[in-house]
Design a protein around this motif. Structure first.
Motif, PDB file in Angstrom:
ATOM      1  N   GLY A  35       0.777  -1.230   0.000  1.00  0.00           N
ATOM      2  CA  GLY A  35       0.000   0.000   0.000  1.00  0.00           C
ATOM      3  C   GLY A  35       0.808   1.280   0.000  1.00  0.00           C
ATOM      4  O   GLY A  35       0.244   2.373   0.113  1.00  0.00           O
ATOM      5  N   VAL A  36       2.134   1.184  -0.146  1.00  0.00           N
ATOM      6  CA  VAL A  36       2.971   2.387  -0.084  1.00  0.00           C
ATOM      7  C   VAL A  36       2.696   3.306  -1.265  1.00  0.00           C
ATOM      8  O   VAL A  36       2.500   4.519  -1.098  1.00  0.00           O
ATOM      9  CB  VAL A  36       4.464   2.006  -0.036  1.00  0.00           C
ATOM     10  CG1 VAL A  36       5.338   3.259  -0.106  1.00  0.00           C
ATOM     11  CG2 VAL A  36       4.764   1.236   1.234  1.00  0.00           C
ATOM     12  N   SER A  37       2.690   2.756  -2.469  1.00  0.00           N
ATOM     13  CA  SER A  37       2.492   3.578  -3.665  1.00  0.00           C
ATOM     14  C   SER A  37       1.132   4.277  -3.642  1.00  0.00           C
ATOM     15  O   SER A  37       1.028   5.480  -3.910  1.00  0.00           O
ATOM     16  CB  SER A  37       2.609   2.714  -4.922  1.00  0.00           C
ATOM     17  OG  SER A  37       3.886   2.138  -5.022  1.00  0.00           O
ATOM     18  N   ALA A  38       0.072   3.512  -3.324  1.00  0.00           N
ATOM     19  CA  ALA A  38      -1.268   4.092  -3.304  1.00  0.00           C
ATOM     20  C   ALA A  38      -1.397   5.157  -2.224  1.00  0.00           C
ATOM     21  O   ALA A  38      -2.043   6.194  -2.426  1.00  0.00           O
ATOM     22  CB  ALA A  38      -2.297   2.989  -3.090  1.00  0.00           C
ATOM     23  N   SER A  39      -0.756   4.927  -1.067  1.00  0.00           N
ATOM     24  CA  SER A  39      -0.835   5.903   0.026  1.00  0.00           C
ATOM     25  C   SER A  39      -0.066   7.174  -0.308  1.00  0.00           C
ATOM     26  O   SER A  39      -0.522   8.289  -0.012  1.00  0.00           O
ATOM     27  CB  SER A  39      -0.292   5.284   1.315  1.00  0.00           C
ATOM     28  OG  SER A  39      -1.038   4.148   1.680  1.00  0.00           O
ATOM     29  N   ALA A  40       1.107   7.020  -0.919  1.00  0.00           N
ATOM     30  CA  ALA A  40       1.862   8.199  -1.345  1.00  0.00           C
ATOM     31  C   ALA A  40       1.082   8.982  -2.393  1.00  0.00           C
ATOM     32  O   ALA A  40       1.044  10.223  -2.370  1.00  0.00           O
ATOM     33  CB  ALA A  40       3.217   7.788  -1.895  1.00  0.00           C
ATOM     34  N   GLY A  41       0.445   8.261  -3.324  1.00  0.00           N
ATOM     35  CA  GLY A  41      -0.385   8.922  -4.324  1.00  0.00           C
ATOM     36  C   GLY A  41      -1.543   9.672  -3.694  1.00  0.00           C
ATOM     37  O   GLY A  41      -1.871  10.790  -4.105  1.00  0.00           O
ATOM     38  N   LEU A  42      -2.179   9.085  -2.678  1.00  0.00           N
ATOM     39  CA  LEU A  42      -3.283   9.765  -1.994  1.00  0.00           C
ATOM     40  C   LEU A  42      -2.806  11.042  -1.323  1.00  0.00           C
ATOM     41  O   LEU A  42      -3.488  12.072  -1.391  1.00  0.00           O
ATOM     42  CB  LEU A  42      -3.891   8.823  -0.953  1.00  0.00           C
ATOM     43  CG  LEU A  42      -4.965   9.438  -0.049  1.00  0.00           C
ATOM     44  CD1 LEU A  42      -6.156   9.934  -0.856  1.00  0.00           C
ATOM     45  CD2 LEU A  42      -5.412   8.426   1.008  1.00  0.00           C
ATOM     46  N   GLY A  43      -1.629  10.989  -0.688  1.00  0.00           N
ATOM     47  CA  GLY A  43      -1.097  12.194  -0.054  1.00  0.00           C
ATOM     48  C   GLY A  43      -0.868  13.309  -1.057  1.00  0.00           C
ATOM     49  O   GLY A  43      -1.231  14.471  -0.821  1.00  0.00           O
ATOM     50  N   GLY A  52       3.264  13.589  -0.408  1.00  0.00           N
ATOM     51  CA  GLY A  52       3.417  12.208  -0.837  1.00  0.00           C
ATOM     52  C   GLY A  52       4.136  11.359   0.191  1.00  0.00           C
ATOM     53  O   GLY A  52       3.729  10.230   0.487  1.00  0.00           O
ATOM     54  N   VAL A  53       5.211  11.883   0.759  1.00  0.00           N
ATOM     55  CA  VAL A  53       5.951  11.146   1.791  1.00  0.00           C
ATOM     56  C   VAL A  53       5.094  10.976   3.042  1.00  0.00           C
ATOM     57  O   VAL A  53       5.091   9.902   3.675  1.00  0.00           O
ATOM     58  CB  VAL A  53       7.265  11.867   2.128  1.00  0.00           C
ATOM     59  CG1 VAL A  53       7.919  11.259   3.359  1.00  0.00           C
ATOM     60  CG2 VAL A  53       8.219  11.797   0.952  1.00  0.00           C
ATOM     61  N   PHE A  54       4.328  12.008   3.405  1.00  0.00           N
ATOM     62  CA  PHE A  54       3.426  11.893   4.550  1.00  0.00           C
ATOM     63  C   PHE A  54       2.388  10.797   4.299  1.00  0.00           C
ATOM     64  O   PHE A  54       2.073  10.003   5.191  1.00  0.00           O
ATOM     65  CB  PHE A  54       2.725  13.230   4.806  1.00  0.00           C
ATOM     66  CG  PHE A  54       1.719  13.171   5.931  1.00  0.00           C
ATOM     67  CD1 PHE A  54       2.147  13.239   7.251  1.00  0.00           C
ATOM     68  CD2 PHE A  54       0.370  13.033   5.667  1.00  0.00           C
ATOM     69  CE1 PHE A  54       1.230  13.177   8.298  1.00  0.00           C
ATOM     70  CE2 PHE A  54      -0.560  12.974   6.696  1.00  0.00           C
ATOM     71  CZ  PHE A  54      -0.121  13.035   8.021  1.00  0.00           C
ATOM     72  N   ALA A  70       6.429  10.279  -4.538  1.00  0.00           N
ATOM     73  CA  ALA A  70       6.169  11.629  -4.066  1.00  0.00           C
ATOM     74  C   ALA A  70       6.569  12.705  -5.071  1.00  0.00           C
ATOM     75  O   ALA A  70       5.976  13.783  -5.104  1.00  0.00           O
ATOM     76  CB  ALA A  70       6.907  11.868  -2.743  1.00  0.00           C
ATOM     77  N   VAL A  71       7.567  12.422  -5.910  1.00  0.00           N
ATOM     78  CA  VAL A  71       8.031  13.445  -6.847  1.00  0.00           C
ATOM     79  C   VAL A  71       7.654  13.162  -8.295  1.00  0.00           C
ATOM     80  O   VAL A  71       7.688  14.075  -9.125  1.00  0.00           O
ATOM     81  CB  VAL A  71       9.566  13.629  -6.761  1.00  0.00           C
ATOM     82  CG1 VAL A  71       9.965  14.157  -5.404  1.00  0.00           C
ATOM     83  CG2 VAL A  71      10.297  12.320  -7.052  1.00  0.00           C
ATOM     84  N   ALA A  72       7.292  11.918  -8.618  1.00  0.00           N
ATOM     85  CA  ALA A  72       7.045  11.581 -10.030  1.00  0.00           C
ATOM     86  C   ALA A  72       5.706  10.914 -10.277  1.00  0.00           C
ATOM     87  O   ALA A  72       5.383  10.622 -11.426  1.00  0.00           O
ATOM     88  CB  ALA A  72       8.168  10.676 -10.551  1.00  0.00           C
TER      89      ALA A  72
END
Length: 328
Positions: free
Chosen positions: A88-96, A117-119, A246-248
């Motif tokens: 779930g890291v990618s989806a959570s970063a995308g949500l942020g 994104g990092v948050f 977070a950046v891309a």
């Protein structure tokens, strides 16, 4: 030199060639290097220094993070279908990041979007551990990751549904497709420490992954601390993948495709696969972004995440089909 040594050398050479092609393909010649550190650079030098170089370096970092995290995740879960997105890291970063875009926080200062994104990635990892609980098994972590993915995806879709105007919706949608076109030295300065820290953490798991390939009980008997191993894998993945997302934006399937292709070349040893997967991931993202640059044109943008998905989705289907054939 061992077979793994030849593999690492070959991937390193391939990455060097791909980086050179990305820097100088498309109208900027080798002469642009002469004034790279000049106070009065030419136009070609400015393009190379401020546009091409940060874009290529960011692609290398993100690809290495995705590839390395994919190798570790597949070794930890002992499943070739595992992917960095499984926790779930990618989806959570995308949500942020989408939250920052939706509420206009991204316009406040340059790092607002990647910080969000990092948050989001951190919040996703925290939620993962809360759901899974202490001492969770690999299966429990996978199921918890599916839950975190579903929740983050649903909230992202909700924000897109509630977008105040078509332009806001388009901005969110385009960001989610994943791209390196706006890469800058500011984003590299932000993402590089996170991704490199994550890769450093993941690199320490090699021996434990080799032991885990024999089963959890055997790994414990060999001195592997499973609780600490779980924390190390998830934290390293959160940094290595979350920093890139977070950046891309979302760039999928790199962590699935490369480890699976390279695994036979390292005798199926999970620990030996980590470094080659980092180099292979960097090579794949660099070549995919070069393709994006060459194919895209005015009025016809192509996004990096779309290209990697077009590569990875058929590969994933083939992998599932192959797994079904060999299943007892």
């Amino acid at each position: 030199m061992s077979g793994r040594g030849f593999l690492v050398a070959g991937l390193t050479a391939g990455l060097a060639v791909a980086v050179g092609l990305s820097l100088f393909c498309g109208g900027t010649g080798l002469a642009a290097i002469d004034g790279l550190f000049s106070a009065t650079p030419t136009l070609d030098t400015l393009i190379l220094r401020e546009l091409r170089l940060p874009r290529v370096l960011l692609g290398v970092l993100i690809g290495a993070g995705l590839g390395g995290a994919g190798a570790v995740m597949q070794g930890f879960f002992r499943n070739p279908l595992a992917d960095p997105g499984v926790v779930g890291v990618s989806a959570s970063a995308g949500l942020g990041a989408v939250t920052a875009l939706y509420f206009g926080l991204a316009s406040l200062f340059a790092l607002a979007l990647p910080l969000a994104g990092v948050f989001g990635a951190t919040a996703g990892v925290t939620l993962l551990f809360l759901i899974a609980g202490r001492g969770a098994s690999a299966t429990t972590l996978i199921l918890s990751g599916v839950a975190v993915n579903a929740m983050a995806g649903a909230l992202t879709a909700l924000l897109m549904n509630l977008a105040p105007n078509p332009w806001a919706l388009a901005e969110i949608a385009y960001w989610l497709m994943g791209s390196l076109k706006d890469a800058s030295w500011t984003e590299i300065a932000f993402a590089a420490p996170l991704i490199l820290a994550g890769l450093a953490i993941l690199s320490t798991t090699g021996r434990s992954l080799d032991a885990l390939s024999l089963g959890e009980e055997t790994a414990v008997s060999l001195g592997v601390n499973l609780r600490r191993q779980r924390l190390t894998v998830v934290a390293g993945t959160a940094l290595a993948v979350g920093g890139g997302v977070a950046v891309a934006g979302a760039i999928g399937f790199v962590g699935l495709v490369l480890p699976h292709l390279l695994r036979p070349l390292v005798a199926h040893r999970p620990g030996a696969l980590i470094l080659p997967s980092m180099l292979g991931g960097a090579l794949l993202v660099t070549l995919a972004d070069l393709f994006v640059r060459l194919v895209s044109g005015p009025g016809m943008p192509l996004y990096l995440g779309v290209v990697t998905a077009l590569i990875g989705a058929p590969f994933f289907l083939w992998l599932v089909r192959t797994s079904q054939r060999v299943a007892p």
